[in-house]
Design an enzyme around this catalytic site. Sequence first.
Site, PDB file in Angstrom:
ATOM      1  N   SER A  45       0.842  -1.179   0.000  1.00  0.00           N
ATOM      2  CA  SER A  45       0.000   0.000   0.000  1.00  0.00           C
ATOM      3  C   SER A  45       0.888   1.242   0.000  1.00  0.00           C
ATOM      4  CB  SER A  45      -0.896   0.003   1.241  1.00  0.00           C
ATOM      5  OG  SER A  45      -1.679   1.166   1.293  1.00  0.00           O
ATOM      6  N   GLY A  46       0.650   2.132  -0.976  1.00  0.00           N
ATOM      7  CA  GLY A  46       1.465   3.334  -1.097  1.00  0.00           C
ATOM      8  C   GLY A  46       2.608   3.203  -2.069  1.00  0.00           C
ATOM      9  N   THR A  90      -1.988   2.203  -8.192  1.00  0.00           N
ATOM     10  CA  THR A  90      -3.085   2.852  -8.900  1.00  0.00           C
ATOM     11  C   THR A  90      -2.572   3.797  -9.975  1.00  0.00           C
ATOM     12  OG1 THR A  90      -4.485   2.703  -6.922  1.00  0.00           O
ATOM     13  CG2 THR A  90      -5.130   4.292  -8.611  1.00  0.00           C
ATOM     14  N   ASN A 101      -0.777   5.458   3.140  1.00  0.00           N
ATOM     15  CA  ASN A 101      -1.029   5.959   1.797  1.00  0.00           C
ATOM     16  C   ASN A 101      -2.220   6.901   1.824  1.00  0.00           C
ATOM     17  OD1 ASN A 101      -1.179   6.372  -0.928  1.00  0.00           O
ATOM     18  ND2 ASN A 101      -1.818   4.306  -1.462  1.00  0.00           N
ATOM     19  N   SER A 112      -5.187   5.161  -0.848  1.00  0.00           N
ATOM     20  CA  SER A 112      -5.082   3.699  -0.847  1.00  0.00           C
ATOM     21  C   SER A 112      -6.353   3.073  -1.408  1.00  0.00           C
ATOM     22  CB  SER A 112      -4.852   3.198   0.582  1.00  0.00           C
ATOM     23  OG  SER A 112      -4.817   1.790   0.614  1.00  0.00           O
ATOM     24  N   SER A 113      -6.183   2.160  -2.352  1.00  0.00           N
ATOM     25  CA  SER A 113      -7.323   1.433  -2.904  1.00  0.00           C
ATOM     26  C   SER A 113      -7.815   0.429  -1.877  1.00  0.00           C
ATOM     27  CB  SER A 113      -6.928   0.712  -4.191  1.00  0.00           C
ATOM     28  OG  SER A 113      -6.523   1.621  -5.180  1.00  0.00           O
ATOM     29  N   GLY A 115      -2.183  -4.324  -2.127  1.00  0.00           N
ATOM     30  CA  GLY A 115      -0.918  -4.995  -1.857  1.00  0.00           C
ATOM     31  C   GLY A 115      -0.902  -5.628  -0.480  1.00  0.00           C
ATOM     32  N   GLU A 130      -0.400  -6.255   3.273  1.00  0.00           N
ATOM     33  CA  GLU A 130      -0.534  -5.305   4.378  1.00  0.00           C
ATOM     34  C   GLU A 130      -0.188  -5.978   5.699  1.00  0.00           C
ATOM     35  OE1 GLU A 130      -4.020  -2.341   2.624  1.00  0.00           O
ATOM     36  OE2 GLU A 130      -4.450  -3.635   4.342  1.00  0.00           O
TER      37      GLU A 130
END
Length: 1000
Positions: free
Chosen positions: A272-273, A277, A318, A321-322, A544, A546
């Site tokens: 994440s981050g 995306t 992030n 973050s998605s 991703g 985590e």
Amino acid sequence: MAPVGTQSSSGSRNSSGKKAPKGRVPPSFNSIKSLPAGIRLMESSPAASQSSERTGHSNGGVADYGNLEGVEYVAGQGDQVNDDSPYGERGAPVSDEDSDVGSSPLPSVPSIAESKWNDTTSYAKKKNVHAWYQHPDGNWELGKIISASATESIICLPEGKVLKVQNDCLLPANPDILDGVDDLMQLSYLSEPTVLYNLRYRYDRDLIYTKAGPVLIAVNPFKKVQLYGNEYIEAYQRKSIQNPHVYAIADTALREMKRDEVNQSIIISGESGAGKTETAKIAMQYLAALGGGSGIEYEILKTNPILEAFGNAKTLRNDNSSRFGKLIEILFSETGKISGAKIQTFLLEKSRVVQCAVGERSYHIFYQLCAGAPAALREKLNLKSVEDYKYLRQSNYSITGVDDAEQFRNVMEALDVVHVSKDDQESAFAMLAAVLWLGNVSFTIIDNENHVEPVADDALLTVAKLIGCKVKELQLALSTRKMRVRNDDIVQKLKLSQAIDTRDALAKSIYSCLFDWLVEQINKSLGVGKRHTGKSISILDIYGFESFDKNSFEQFCINYANERLQQHFNRHLFKLEQEEYIQDGIDWTKVEFEDNQACLNLFEKKPLGLLSLLDEESTFPNGTDLSFANKLKQHLKSNSCFKGEREKAFTVAHYAGEVMYDTTGFLEKNRDLMHLGSVQLLSSCETFLPQKFASSMLVQSEKPVVGPLFKSGGADSQKLSVATKFKGQLFQLMQRLENTTPHFIRCIKPNNLQSPGIYEQGLVLQQLRCCGVLEVVRISRSGFPTRMTHQKFARRYGFLLLDSVATQDPLSVSVAILHQFNILPDMYQVGYTKLFFRTGQIGVLEDTRNRTFHGILRVQSCFRGYIARSFVKETRKGICTLQSFIRGEKTRKEFAVLLLRHRAAITIQKQIKGRMRRKQFLESTNATIVMQSVIRGWLVRKCSGNIGLLLNLGEKAGNESDEVLVKASYLAELQRRVLKAEASLPGKEEENEVLHQQLR
């Protein structure tokens, strides 16, 4: 190179020194596996070995063979890499695993357990060379070896510190010429510090993309870099730039889809981050630029603001973050143009709607709506500011550098582009406002048993108005629960905690259904017509791996998905590749790699896997999070990937590292209860969206599931658990990806501060290990990444042969091509059905093929130009002749008309001029007559007066008689002249008549 059919002295043994199995490889291939003339193996003295090592360190073209002591690699003239090859690696050095040395007796290679990368013993003996030293904190630093012995070395670090270390603690450094190479496979020494240094070197120069064999590494710069735009898109399309880039991956996928007619996929992964995306959007921009033209590509790009607003949120790691997985399948027509797209989403994080941790935010769309809604919409939805809503004021309100109002305008513009009507947009915003106002609904205790009912305040009234239901029905749905026992419905009053859970469940369900409805509307807008051919490129942007201080059910599902994706990654780059080598009978020593199948079995094994035990415990009426944790510890304690912790916690050893999960809330989130009363409430609403949401919930609840009803939770129908649905979606995703040619992009986050210019070695190294990048480079360097069937190879390059090969079989043609172009035998292997090449070898053939095709096209273009010019010349000549005839005829007709008009004009002019002359003559004659009459009259009057006077005077004076006579003579003269003029008058008239006749 030995001719086909001859047998080399070393051709009967493989690289391990063992005899090749009989019947597996035809005798004609023995010479292909023999050692080329330009390479020799020689045993050397230690001095020679040291000299060769120094030579390998001083130049970037020859690798140091630390594993093969006493063996020297000598390259012949043919051992070159084509710098212009689009397939080759520019200046790629040959590694110790790249050289196939036939059957010569070689020292045994150390096992993977002993040394995964290199044996550095011989390297550490050298002086005045650089080596990598690892500090106790895990960071690597480049030092210079001052002196060395058999076991120890003295190194000097950059800050001047001198250390005495064991040789086993040192790893060799690459020569300066290899600093910042764009492909890690080019490194002479492949190890963790050399990879970290190379990525850092490029990152400091804003070169954020690096290749690792078939994988692209993208390091998030946390700033704008000048690597994008139309100029770069055109450059990568024309192949004028060969640097690693997302554009290059997208271009490769597009070309392979057209060439091989096989669907492609671009799989983007990372923490994440890490920038997944943004990377997905960059790939979509390239595909839209190359496949655009119909306008649908603009709609596809405009889906990003919508999905990010409704599916992304700020987390501790992030700002964007998605919180869902996304697979965008871009469909193409026969001409290679985009004809449509389809979006599939996975596991939206519902709990964030009602609760988020300190320092995080809920979904962006809530803050954007409150900040950017127009006055009319704000009044219609009774919108307040962010701090007025309980769901939103739990944490941060804003993100630095982000204008929520501007983002909302972008979302509204994007909704217009994807053809969501204004009425539907207002309905969607009404559902968002209803979710926010639901969080403000409060309850009051009504009896001694702590039963509650909602307070009929502004929040409750607004919710009822927005979703289109009656206030009384909403109060009953939030304060009571209907349970169906056999054929009877039982109504149970709720206590405060149960009522709050029911309210939050309704809010989460409305938002989840709204998100699914939006995706459905987008898919309708991006629908494919008759132009679709079945070719597609899928871009997978999924959450991703985590690992937080407290990991819950969401991290459990996310990390399971990453394990499955890692297995797909391993399968394509490790397992299938080596299985293909073995099945095709090439000389290959299997390379060991870390596999995550054991961890996947821990999740998926039945009946004692994590998912099976979770579903089983979720179906028990008295099941709790603690009982679930204890069941895991009881049944899985012997599994090497599982470790029980205190109370409700357990640890899973993932491929990316160990993660401790807290089972608090696991069962509730897995059940995802939606009670009958809430569904009935939505179905009774007057507005269409709640009705659609209710029907969607009923359809999902009708799916069968094994196990009893969730009676304790008040569920009224059997329903698939969240984990089961997610597992099914994941298996469908994997099945779709298996039918495509994958292209992998690994996104790396250089620091946790999300700041540019900061590069944390430990964090980057952990992600490289998690992604398996180092394993990819190691195996790719030792393998044959390029392969092609004999038929395809012969069909693609057979025309390059000097001799006719029309009657020969594809295998003979392939071997003849290899001999003609002097490709070194250890750079390829001939299998039963395919040819296998090491990195860059196919580039020579491809370059020659491209040049030949270019020459053919030039000849064809010249000939076609000559034919076209000749045709144009003849056509032009005929046209000119035809035009001359037509123009002549037209001119003659026009001249005849003009001549008639000219004659008519002359006649008209004659008449007009004659009339004018006659008129002038008459006027002159009349004027002359008038003048003559006047003169004559005057003369007569004058003469008559003088005669009278003379007669009168004659009477008085006779002496004046002479004067009278004179006057009489003067008068006689005048009369004579008059008579003469009158006599000439007829002549004048005749002359005038002649003139008139002449004039006529």
